[in-house]
Design a protein around this motif. Structure first.
Motif, PDB file in Angstrom:
ATOM      1  N   CYS A  29       0.848  -1.191   0.000  1.00 47.15           N
ATOM      2  CA  CYS A  29       0.000   0.000   0.000  1.00 47.15           C
ATOM      3  C   CYS A  29       0.886   1.244   0.000  1.00 47.15           C
ATOM      4  O   CYS A  29       1.834   1.343   0.785  1.00 47.15           O
ATOM      5  CB  CYS A  29      -0.930  -0.001   1.213  1.00 47.15           C
ATOM      6  N   ASN A  30       0.569   2.181  -0.870  1.00 47.10           N
ATOM      7  CA  ASN A  30       1.385   3.367  -1.071  1.00 47.10           C
ATOM      8  C   ASN A  30       0.779   4.568  -0.347  1.00 47.10           C
ATOM      9  O   ASN A  30      -0.270   5.070  -0.745  1.00 47.10           O
ATOM     10  CB  ASN A  30       1.506   3.660  -2.566  1.00 47.10           C
ATOM     11  N   ARG A  31       1.441   5.013   0.702  1.00 44.71           N
ATOM     12  CA  ARG A  31       1.051   6.243   1.402  1.00 44.71           C
ATOM     13  C   ARG A  31       2.088   7.334   1.188  1.00 44.71           C
ATOM     14  O   ARG A  31       2.345   8.149   2.073  1.00 44.71           O
ATOM     15  CB  ARG A  31       0.841   5.953   2.891  1.00 44.71           C
ATOM     16  N   MET A  32       2.664   7.345  -0.001  1.00 42.07           N
ATOM     17  CA  MET A  32       3.604   8.391  -0.386  1.00 42.07           C
ATOM     18  C   MET A  32       2.938   9.332  -1.386  1.00 42.07           C
ATOM     19  O   MET A  32       1.900   9.004  -1.962  1.00 42.07           O
ATOM     20  CB  MET A  32       4.863   7.779  -1.006  1.00 42.07           C
ATOM     21  N   SER A  33       3.561  10.472  -1.610  1.00 39.10           N
ATOM     22  CA  SER A  33       3.037  11.442  -2.569  1.00 39.10           C
ATOM     23  C   SER A  33       3.638  11.240  -3.953  1.00 39.10           C
ATOM     24  O   SER A  33       3.629  12.152  -4.778  1.00 39.10           O
ATOM     25  CB  SER A  33       3.325  12.866  -2.085  1.00 39.10           C
ATOM     26  N   TYR A  34       4.139  10.045  -4.213  1.00 43.03           N
ATOM     27  CA  TYR A  34       4.744   9.693  -5.486  1.00 43.03           C
ATOM     28  C   TYR A  34       4.079   8.443  -6.045  1.00 43.03           C
ATOM     29  O   TYR A  34       3.696   7.549  -5.293  1.00 43.03           O
ATOM     30  CB  TYR A  34       6.238   9.398  -5.328  1.00 43.03           C
ATOM     31  N   VAL A  35       3.955   8.382  -7.364  1.00 44.74           N
ATOM     32  CA  VAL A  35       3.624   7.126  -8.022  1.00 44.74           C
ATOM     33  C   VAL A  35       4.900   6.291  -8.016  1.00 44.74           C
ATOM     34  O   VAL A  35       5.954   6.759  -8.464  1.00 44.74           O
ATOM     35  CB  VAL A  35       3.141   7.348  -9.469  1.00 44.74           C
ATOM     36  N   VAL A  36       4.823   5.079  -7.489  1.00 43.45           N
ATOM     37  CA  VAL A  36       6.033   4.274  -7.330  1.00 43.45           C
ATOM     38  C   VAL A  36       5.926   2.970  -8.116  1.00 43.45           C
ATOM     39  O   VAL A  36       4.841   2.523  -8.482  1.00 43.45           O
ATOM     40  CB  VAL A  36       6.313   3.959  -5.845  1.00 43.45           C
ATOM     41  N   GLU A  37       7.072   2.388  -8.359  1.00 42.42           N
ATOM     42  CA  GLU A  37       7.182   1.051  -8.923  1.00 42.42           C
ATOM     43  C   GLU A  37       7.963   0.207  -7.924  1.00 42.42           C
ATOM     44  O   GLU A  37       9.025   0.622  -7.454  1.00 42.42           O
ATOM     45  CB  GLU A  37       7.891   1.075 -10.279  1.00 42.42           C
ATOM     46  N   ALA A  38       7.437  -0.965  -7.597  1.00 39.58           N
ATOM     47  CA  ALA A  38       8.043  -1.812  -6.580  1.00 39.58           C
ATOM     48  C   ALA A  38       8.498  -3.132  -7.187  1.00 39.58           C
ATOM     49  O   ALA A  38       7.898  -3.647  -8.140  1.00 39.58           O
ATOM     50  CB  ALA A  38       7.054  -2.081  -5.449  1.00 39.58           C
ATOM     51  N   ALA A  39       9.568  -3.668  -6.625  1.00 41.20           N
ATOM     52  CA  ALA A  39      10.049  -5.009  -6.969  1.00 41.20           C
ATOM     53  C   ALA A  39      10.109  -5.815  -5.681  1.00 41.20           C
ATOM     54  O   ALA A  39      10.474  -5.297  -4.628  1.00 41.20           O
ATOM     55  CB  ALA A  39      11.418  -4.948  -7.632  1.00 41.20           C
ATOM     56  N   ILE A  40       9.734  -7.084  -5.779  1.00 43.34           N
ATOM     57  CA  ILE A  40       9.691  -7.981  -4.631  1.00 43.34           C
ATOM     58  C   ILE A  40      10.782  -9.037  -4.767  1.00 43.34           C
ATOM     59  O   ILE A  40      11.019  -9.574  -5.855  1.00 43.34           O
ATOM     60  CB  ILE A  40       8.310  -8.662  -4.520  1.00 43.34           C
ATOM     61  N   GLY A  41      11.449  -9.337  -3.660  1.00 39.79           N
ATOM     62  CA  GLY A  41      12.406 -10.431  -3.603  1.00 39.79           C
ATOM     63  C   GLY A  41      11.881 -11.510  -2.667  1.00 39.79           C
ATOM     64  O   GLY A  41      11.334 -11.198  -1.607  1.00 39.79           O
ATOM     65  N   VAL A  42      12.002 -12.767  -3.081  1.00 38.15           N
ATOM     66  CA  VAL A  42      11.591 -13.901  -2.259  1.00 38.15           C
ATOM     67  C   VAL A  42      12.828 -14.744  -1.985  1.00 38.15           C
ATOM     68  O   VAL A  42      13.440 -15.285  -2.913  1.00 38.15           O
ATOM     69  CB  VAL A  42      10.509 -14.748  -2.959  1.00 38.15           C
ATOM     70  N   ASP A  43      13.217 -14.804  -0.716  1.00 36.17           N
ATOM     71  CA  ASP A  43      14.414 -15.526  -0.290  1.00 36.17           C
ATOM     72  C   ASP A  43      13.971 -16.825   0.376  1.00 36.17           C
ATOM     73  O   ASP A  43      13.333 -16.798   1.437  1.00 36.17           O
ATOM     74  CB  ASP A  43      15.203 -14.654   0.692  1.00 36.17           C
ATOM     75  N   ASP A  44      14.270 -17.953  -0.253  1.00 36.12           N
ATOM     76  CA  ASP A  44      13.803 -19.245   0.252  1.00 36.12           C
ATOM     77  C   ASP A  44      14.968 -20.228   0.289  1.00 36.12           C
ATOM     78  O   ASP A  44      15.398 -20.719  -0.760  1.00 36.12           O
ATOM     79  CB  ASP A  44      12.682 -19.787  -0.632  1.00 36.12           C
ATOM     80  N   LYS A  45      15.485 -20.447   1.476  1.00 35.27           N
ATOM     81  CA  LYS A  45      16.611 -21.363   1.682  1.00 35.27           C
ATOM     82  C   LYS A  45      17.808 -20.939   0.829  1.00 35.27           C
ATOM     83  O   LYS A  45      18.399 -19.902   1.077  1.00 35.27           O
ATOM     84  CB  LYS A  45      16.176 -22.800   1.418  1.00 35.27           C
ATOM     85  N   SER A  46      18.160 -21.733  -0.205  1.00 40.06           N
ATOM     86  CA  SER A  46      19.398 -21.461  -0.938  1.00 40.06           C
ATOM     87  C   SER A  46      19.174 -20.694  -2.233  1.00 40.06           C
ATOM     88  O   SER A  46      20.078 -20.586  -3.055  1.00 40.06           O
ATOM     89  CB  SER A  46      20.104 -22.786  -1.262  1.00 40.06           C
ATOM     90  N   ALA A  47      17.990 -20.162  -2.465  1.00 39.66           N
ATOM     91  CA  ALA A  47      17.713 -19.466  -3.717  1.00 39.66           C
ATOM     92  C   ALA A  47      16.916 -18.193  -3.459  1.00 39.66           C
ATOM     93  O   ALA A  47      16.130 -18.113  -2.515  1.00 39.66           O
ATOM     94  CB  ALA A  47      16.950 -20.374  -4.680  1.00 39.66           C
ATOM     95  N   THR A  48      17.158 -17.200  -4.322  1.00 39.17           N
ATOM     96  CA  THR A  48      16.462 -15.924  -4.210  1.00 39.17           C
ATOM     97  C   THR A  48      15.974 -15.500  -5.588  1.00 39.17           C
ATOM     98  O   THR A  48      16.741 -15.516  -6.554  1.00 39.17           O
ATOM     99  CB  THR A  48      17.389 -14.833  -3.647  1.00 39.17           C
ATOM    100  N   ALA A  49      14.703 -15.126  -5.700  1.00 41.78           N
ATOM    101  CA  ALA A  49      14.131 -14.656  -6.960  1.00 41.78           C
ATOM    102  C   ALA A  49      13.549 -13.270  -6.757  1.00 41.78           C
ATOM    103  O   ALA A  49      13.194 -12.874  -5.640  1.00 41.78           O
ATOM    104  CB  ALA A  49      13.050 -15.617  -7.453  1.00 41.78           C
ATOM    105  N   THR A  50      13.464 -12.510  -7.845  1.00 39.89           N
ATOM    106  CA  THR A  50      12.869 -11.174  -7.809  1.00 39.89           C
ATOM    107  C   THR A  50      11.832 -11.045  -8.926  1.00 39.89           C
ATOM    108  O   THR A  50      11.913 -11.725  -9.955  1.00 39.89           O
ATOM    109  CB  THR A  50      13.929 -10.073  -7.980  1.00 39.89           C
TER     110      THR A  50
END
Length: 333
Positions: A29-50
């Motif tokens: 949820c964006n409570r900033m005064s900017y339009v933003v673009e977000a990227a998510i990282g999922v860290d699961d044991k020995s691997a990480t994806a974005t």
């Protein structure tokens, strides 16, 4: 690649791409005064994806992960749209993961490949809501609520579009209403559109089109262009940058007040932000007025002896906006 790592990557990719009905979703949820673009990282044991980019307007939420989360850690990187200039969102975080310029899913996100760049990610701890879902908030120091964030976001875009709605405080008043009315009239828009979900898209499009007021940069090259602006109010000269202008796009740098002089510098860069050269010469657009810049985000009112303060003396061109709007088009020679 080991079987265990392959399974971990498949598990993460299923989290990033699942479109099935969710038992518990993660919302940003964006409570900033900017339009933003977000990227998510999922860290699961020995691997990480974005995965990215998720565009989120002020005072709105967006589901970024679906299904029960079993990953060890969830990480976040956010950036404001390039039209705001140098990112107002702090570029920090304890993890460095790979992202791409356009929408992407990266399975092995700790070793960047061609077309990918490293970005700082921060671990987040979402809050579980009454409906069982998870939510995390993007906020700024003003600590806006949803209504204030939306109005502050409108005020900020009005300013960039050339309409005086300052200060950007999320508080309604005659000045904001006058600026908004002038904006709507100039685009032949009815007042009803302000309450529509696509209003921020309308405003963003307006900011990225040539304007009859102020300064407009338009990128007619196939390259990304980074630009800087400077203003002289008769007492001091303030230079600041950088503003990213994508190919085929226009942008209005935010110029507050009524400066006596305005200056501009722009340079074409590649995906790694290195200067594009044609016949061994940098592809840039400037002039003879030497002002201070540096490679990263900057704003300075001191223009003397740039190198001693970690800056570079750069040649800016004077821009006459006294008679109305001025559009500078950056094109290949």
């Amino acid at each position: 690649m080991t079987v265990a790592l392959t399974y971990a990557l498949l598990t993460i990719l299923s989290l990033l791409t699942s479109a099935a009905p969710a038992a518990a979703d993660l919302k940003l949820c964006n409570r900033m005064s900017y339009v933003v673009e977000a990227a998510i990282g999922v860290d699961d044991k020995s691997a990480t994806a974005t995965r990215g980019w998720f565009r989120i307007d002020p005072a709105t939420c967006r589901v970024v992960l679906q299904g029960d989360l079993t990953a060890d850690r969830i990480l976040l990187h956010a950036r404001a749209l390039s039209l705001y200039g140098a990112s107002p969102i702090p570029e920090n975080g304890n993890d460095t993961l790979c992202v791409a310029q356009d929408n992407f899913i990266i399975a092995a996100a700790r070793q960047c490949r061609t077309g990918q760049t490293p970005a700082p990610f921060t671990q987040i701890t979402p809050t579980r809501t009454d409906d069982g879902n998870l939510v995390a908030y993007l906020a700024e120091s003003a600590e806006y609520d949803d209504e204030q964030a939306r109005l502050a976001g409108i005020q900020r875009l009005l300013g960039i579009a050339g309409y005086d709605a300052a200060p950007i405080d999320g508080v309604d008043g005659p000045k904001t209403q006058a600026a908004l009315a002038a904006f709507l009239k100039s685009r032949n828009l009815s007042a009803d559109i302000v309450s529509q979900p696509n209003f921020f898209s309308t405003m963003v499009d307006a900011v990225q089109a040539p304007s009859p007021t102020g300064l407009t940069w338009c990128n007619d090259t196939p390259h990304k262009v980074m630009a800087a602006v400077a203003t002289d109010d008769g007492r001091s000269v303030i230079s600041r940058g950088w503003y990213r202008i994508d190919p085929g796009k226009c942008l209005h740098p935010d110029i507050t007040g009524q400066p006596k002089k305005v200056y501009s510098f722009a340079e074409a860069v590649d995906a790694d932000n290195r200067s594009i050269k044609l016949k061994d010469k940098p592809l840039n657009w400037g002039g003879l007025t030497q002002l201070c810049t540096r490679e990263s985000k900057f704003e300075t009112s001191e223009q003397g002896d740039c190198p001693s303060r970690g800056f570079t003396a750069t040649g800016f061109a004077a821009v006459d906006i006294a008679r109305g709007g001025k559009t500078l088009r950056f094109a290949l020679p």
